[in-house]
Design a protein around this motif. Structure first.
Motif, PDB file in Angstrom:
ATOM      1  N   ILE A   1       0.782  -1.008   0.080  1.00  0.00           N
ATOM      2  CA  ILE A   1      -0.067  -0.018  -0.104  1.00  0.00           C
ATOM      3  C   ILE A   1       0.897   1.222  -0.189  1.00  0.00           C
ATOM      4  CG2 ILE A   1      -1.701   1.360   1.090  1.00  0.00           C
ATOM      5  CD1 ILE A   1      -2.704  -1.283   2.413  1.00  0.00           C
ATOM      6  N   GLY A   2       1.089   1.733  -1.104  1.00  0.00           N
ATOM      7  CA  GLY A   2       1.972   2.850  -1.394  1.00  0.00           C
ATOM      8  C   GLY A   2       3.337   2.384  -1.188  1.00  0.00           C
ATOM      9  N   ARG A   3       4.499   2.858  -0.286  1.00  0.00           N
ATOM     10  CA  ARG A   3       5.681   2.406  -0.341  1.00  0.00           C
ATOM     11  C   ARG A   3       5.853   1.378   0.850  1.00  0.00           C
ATOM     12  NH1 ARG A   3       9.228   5.609   1.342  1.00  0.00           N
ATOM     13  NH2 ARG A   3       7.827   7.077   2.267  1.00  0.00           N
TER      14      ARG A   3
ATOM     15  N   LEU B   1      -7.293  -3.958   7.619  1.00  0.00           N
ATOM     16  CA  LEU B   1      -6.611  -2.978   7.926  1.00  0.00           C
ATOM     17  C   LEU B   1      -7.616  -1.717   8.405  1.00  0.00           C
ATOM     18  CD1 LEU B   1      -4.170  -0.961   7.430  1.00  0.00           C
ATOM     19  CD2 LEU B   1      -5.277  -0.360   5.232  1.00  0.00           C
ATOM     20  N   LEU B   2      -7.296  -0.879   9.190  1.00  0.00           N
ATOM     21  CA  LEU B   2      -7.979   0.187   9.855  1.00  0.00           C
ATOM     22  C   LEU B   2      -7.196   1.096   9.821  1.00  0.00           C
ATOM     23  CD1 LEU B   2     -10.510   0.522  11.408  1.00  0.00           C
ATOM     24  CD2 LEU B   2      -9.679  -0.029  13.606  1.00  0.00           C
ATOM     25  N   VAL B   3      -7.640   2.375   9.046  1.00  0.00           N
ATOM     26  CA  VAL B   3      -6.953   3.567   8.857  1.00  0.00           C
ATOM     27  C   VAL B   3      -7.522   4.548   9.627  1.00  0.00           C
ATOM     28  CG1 VAL B   3      -6.222   5.228   7.120  1.00  0.00           C
ATOM     29  CG2 VAL B   3      -6.119   2.689   6.464  1.00  0.00           C
ATOM     30  N   GLU B   4      -6.900   5.545  10.299  1.00  0.00           N
ATOM     31  CA  GLU B   4      -7.496   6.463  11.366  1.00  0.00           C
ATOM     32  C   GLU B   4      -6.733   7.648  11.259  1.00  0.00           C
ATOM     33  OE1 GLU B   4      -9.027   4.253  15.290  1.00  0.00           O
ATOM     34  OE2 GLU B   4      -6.909   3.700  14.765  1.00  0.00           O
ATOM     35  N   ARG B   5      -7.415   8.875  11.443  1.00  0.00           N
ATOM     36  CA  ARG B   5      -6.788  10.159  11.674  1.00  0.00           C
ATOM     37  C   ARG B   5      -5.687  10.215  12.507  1.00  0.00           C
ATOM     38  NH1 ARG B   5     -12.184  11.921  11.168  1.00  0.00           N
ATOM     39  NH2 ARG B   5     -12.020  12.705  13.356  1.00  0.00           N
ATOM     40  N   HIS B   6      -4.843  11.173  12.346  1.00  0.00           N
ATOM     41  CA  HIS B   6      -3.710  11.216  13.213  1.00  0.00           C
ATOM     42  C   HIS B   6      -4.287  11.445  14.563  1.00  0.00           C
ATOM     43  CE1 HIS B   6       0.511  11.970  14.425  1.00  0.00           C
ATOM     44  NE2 HIS B   6      -0.061  13.297  14.957  1.00  0.00           N
ATOM     45  N   GLY B   7      -3.378  10.641  15.707  1.00  0.00           N
ATOM     46  CA  GLY B   7      -3.933  10.915  17.325  1.00  0.00           C
ATOM     47  C   GLY B   7      -5.039  10.133  17.649  1.00  0.00           C
TER      48      GLY B   7
ATOM     49  N   LEU C   1      -7.876  -4.237  -1.230  1.00  0.00           N
ATOM     50  CA  LEU C   1      -6.250  -3.680  -1.390  1.00  0.00           C
ATOM     51  C   LEU C   1      -6.455  -2.288  -2.076  1.00  0.00           C
ATOM     52  CD1 LEU C   1      -3.394  -4.380  -0.493  1.00  0.00           C
ATOM     53  CD2 LEU C   1      -3.141  -5.600  -2.739  1.00  0.00           C
ATOM     54  N   ALA C   2      -6.942  -2.619  -3.480  1.00  0.00           N
ATOM     55  CA  ALA C   2      -6.969  -1.338  -4.399  1.00  0.00           C
ATOM     56  C   ALA C   2      -7.872  -0.020  -3.532  1.00  0.00           C
ATOM     57  CB  ALA C   2      -7.846  -1.652  -5.407  1.00  0.00           C
ATOM     58  N   GLU C   3      -8.800  -0.221  -2.655  1.00  0.00           N
ATOM     59  CA  GLU C   3      -9.588   0.781  -2.147  1.00  0.00           C
ATOM     60  C   GLU C   3      -8.528   1.305  -0.866  1.00  0.00           C
ATOM     61  OE1 GLU C   3     -13.090  -1.090  -0.653  1.00  0.00           O
ATOM     62  OE2 GLU C   3     -13.886  -0.720  -2.762  1.00  0.00           O
ATOM     63  N   ALA C   4      -7.699   0.516  -0.256  1.00  0.00           N
ATOM     64  CA  ALA C   4      -6.916   0.954   0.877  1.00  0.00           C
ATOM     65  C   ALA C   4      -5.753   1.953   0.230  1.00  0.00           C
ATOM     66  CB  ALA C   4      -6.430  -0.359   1.585  1.00  0.00           C
ATOM     67  N   SER C   5      -5.267   1.036  -0.770  1.00  0.00           N
ATOM     68  CA  SER C   5      -4.346   2.081  -1.473  1.00  0.00           C
ATOM     69  C   SER C   5      -4.659   3.467  -1.917  1.00  0.00           C
ATOM     70  CB  SER C   5      -3.665   1.118  -2.743  1.00  0.00           C
ATOM     71  OG  SER C   5      -3.280   0.086  -2.236  1.00  0.00           O
ATOM     72  N   ARG C   6      -5.863   3.593  -2.576  1.00  0.00           N
ATOM     73  CA  ARG C   6      -6.356   4.791  -2.935  1.00  0.00           C
ATOM     74  C   ARG C   6      -6.638   5.632  -1.567  1.00  0.00           C
ATOM     75  NH1 ARG C   6      -9.867   3.145  -6.085  1.00  0.00           N
ATOM     76  NH2 ARG C   6     -11.666   2.861  -4.220  1.00  0.00           N
TER      77      ARG C   6
ATOM     78  N   VAL D   1      -5.160   5.518   1.300  1.00  0.00           N
ATOM     79  CA  VAL D   1      -3.904   5.958   1.918  1.00  0.00           C
ATOM     80  C   VAL D   1      -2.962   6.811   1.030  1.00  0.00           C
ATOM     81  CG1 VAL D   1      -1.572   5.020   2.948  1.00  0.00           C
ATOM     82  CG2 VAL D   1      -3.828   3.795   3.348  1.00  0.00           C
ATOM     83  N   VAL D   2      -2.821   6.465  -0.198  1.00  0.00           N
ATOM     84  CA  VAL D   2      -1.953   7.423  -0.916  1.00  0.00           C
ATOM     85  C   VAL D   2      -2.368   8.390  -1.703  1.00  0.00           C
ATOM     86  CG1 VAL D   2      -0.285   6.880  -3.109  1.00  0.00           C
ATOM     87  CG2 VAL D   2      -0.678   4.991  -1.443  1.00  0.00           C
ATOM     88  N   VAL D   3      -3.837   8.231  -2.032  1.00  0.00           N
ATOM     89  CA  VAL D   3      -4.294   9.425  -2.804  1.00  0.00           C
ATOM     90  C   VAL D   3      -5.135  10.290  -1.866  1.00  0.00           C
ATOM     91  CG1 VAL D   3      -5.942  10.071  -4.764  1.00  0.00           C
ATOM     92  CG2 VAL D   3      -4.492   8.094  -4.918  1.00  0.00           C
ATOM     93  N   ASP D   4      -6.143   9.837  -1.293  1.00  0.00           N
ATOM     94  CA  ASP D   4      -7.062  10.523  -0.305  1.00  0.00           C
ATOM     95  C   ASP D   4      -6.412  11.310   0.755  1.00  0.00           C
ATOM     96  OD1 ASP D   4      -8.933   9.671  -2.213  1.00  0.00           O
ATOM     97  OD2 ASP D   4      -9.883   8.139  -0.836  1.00  0.00           O
TER      98      ASP D   4
END
Length: 280
Positions: A32-34, A136-142, A268-273, A275-278
């Motif tokens: 996912i990205g790098r 994968l759970l992606v959250e805002r900083h903090g 995986l594609a949605e996670a990449s978009r 994390v990397v794009v949005d």
């Protein structure tokens, strides 16, 4: 119970839904990205205060171990070519918690309970988180759902799991959590594994199980006593939870983040978009 300092991550799957690429790249190492997917989960644990992680990998696998290991030959090569600054991005790999690797033989018992049982020496008598490398759970900083999960577990029986708000249409793929409110807290009343269409709630939001748990060390003997599931032949962690639920309250922490299923190409594609794009 204070801050949970240990976590177990299940990452031994074959990734058959992602063939043929997972024939040569371990599912947990898909990018996912790098970064590989496993690194996002490791850093989620770190953000929640975890200091020791056990990653359960497939027997004979080496890719995750190599990723987190220091490559002195690569660093020397970069230095000889005057590219030492390019090694700076490698330095952050040393900032992750202490990692122990545990091998799982996929010819042996199978199911979500197995990685936890394989990690029993690592866990000892301590409380621990258990996470799946597929989720994968992606959250805002903090923000940290996992830290909140630990607080909910520590403020109660020691048992807690994360519920992810989702539409009822997703219930053919995920287990559903039934809950009740008591004294301002949410507790589990039932676990429904992948609802059939005729039994699903209609419309609205439901809470799905995204394989993020907090357990006390005394869960291990309960889980060890769980037998093979009659229909699937698997050793299921949720069967151990159902046994606990008969006598012990299990807290439910509602997720604060965006969830992605990394076990399939679309997720995986949605996670990449995301994390990397949005989130650029």
């Amino acid at each position: 119970m204070g801050t949970i300092r240990k976590a177990v991550i299940a990452a031994a799957g074959l990734g058959t839904r992602m063939f043929p690429i997972t024939k040569v790249i371990e599912k947990a190492m898909l990018p996912i990205g790098r970064r590989p997917t496993i690194d996002y989960i490791v850093r989620e644990c770190a953000a929640a205060g975890v200091g020791e992680i056990a990653i359960v990998v497939r027997r004979g696998s080496t890719q995750i171990q190599r990723y987190y290991g220091d490559d002195t030959e690569l660093r020397a090569l970069l230095g000889r070519r005057g590219w030492a600054e390019k090694a700076h991005s490698l330095d952050e790999l040393a900032s992750v918690p202490s990692i122990t690797f545990i091998e799982q033989d996929l010819e042996d018992r199978y199911g979500t309970a197995v990685p936890v049982l394989l990690a029993r020496d690592f866990i000892g008598d301590d409380a621990f988180f258990f996470l799946s490398g597929d989720d994968l759970l992606v959250e805002r900083h903090g923000r940290s759902t996992l830290a909140e999960l630990g607080r909910d577990a520590g403020g109660g029986s020691g048992y807690a799991l994360v519920g992810q708000p989702s539409s009822a249409s997703s219930l053919d793929r995920y287990g559903r959590l039934e809950t009740a409110e008591t004294d301002g807290r949410t507790y589990l009343t039932d676990l429904v594994e992948k609802d059939a269409a005729e039994t699903r709630p209609e419309g609205g939001k439901v809470l799905i199980n995204i394989s993020r748990y907090a357990f006390p060390g005394e869960f291990l003997p309960v889980l060890a006593a769980v037998g093979e599931h009659e229909e699937s032949g698997e050793y299921r962690l949720t069967d151990g939870l159902v046994e606990i639920m008969r006598s012990t309250p299990i807290a439910v922490t509602v997720s604060l983040g965006s969830y992605f299923d990394l076990g399939n190409e679309q997720g995986l594609a949605e996670a990449s978009r995301h994390v990397v794009v949005d989130n650029r």
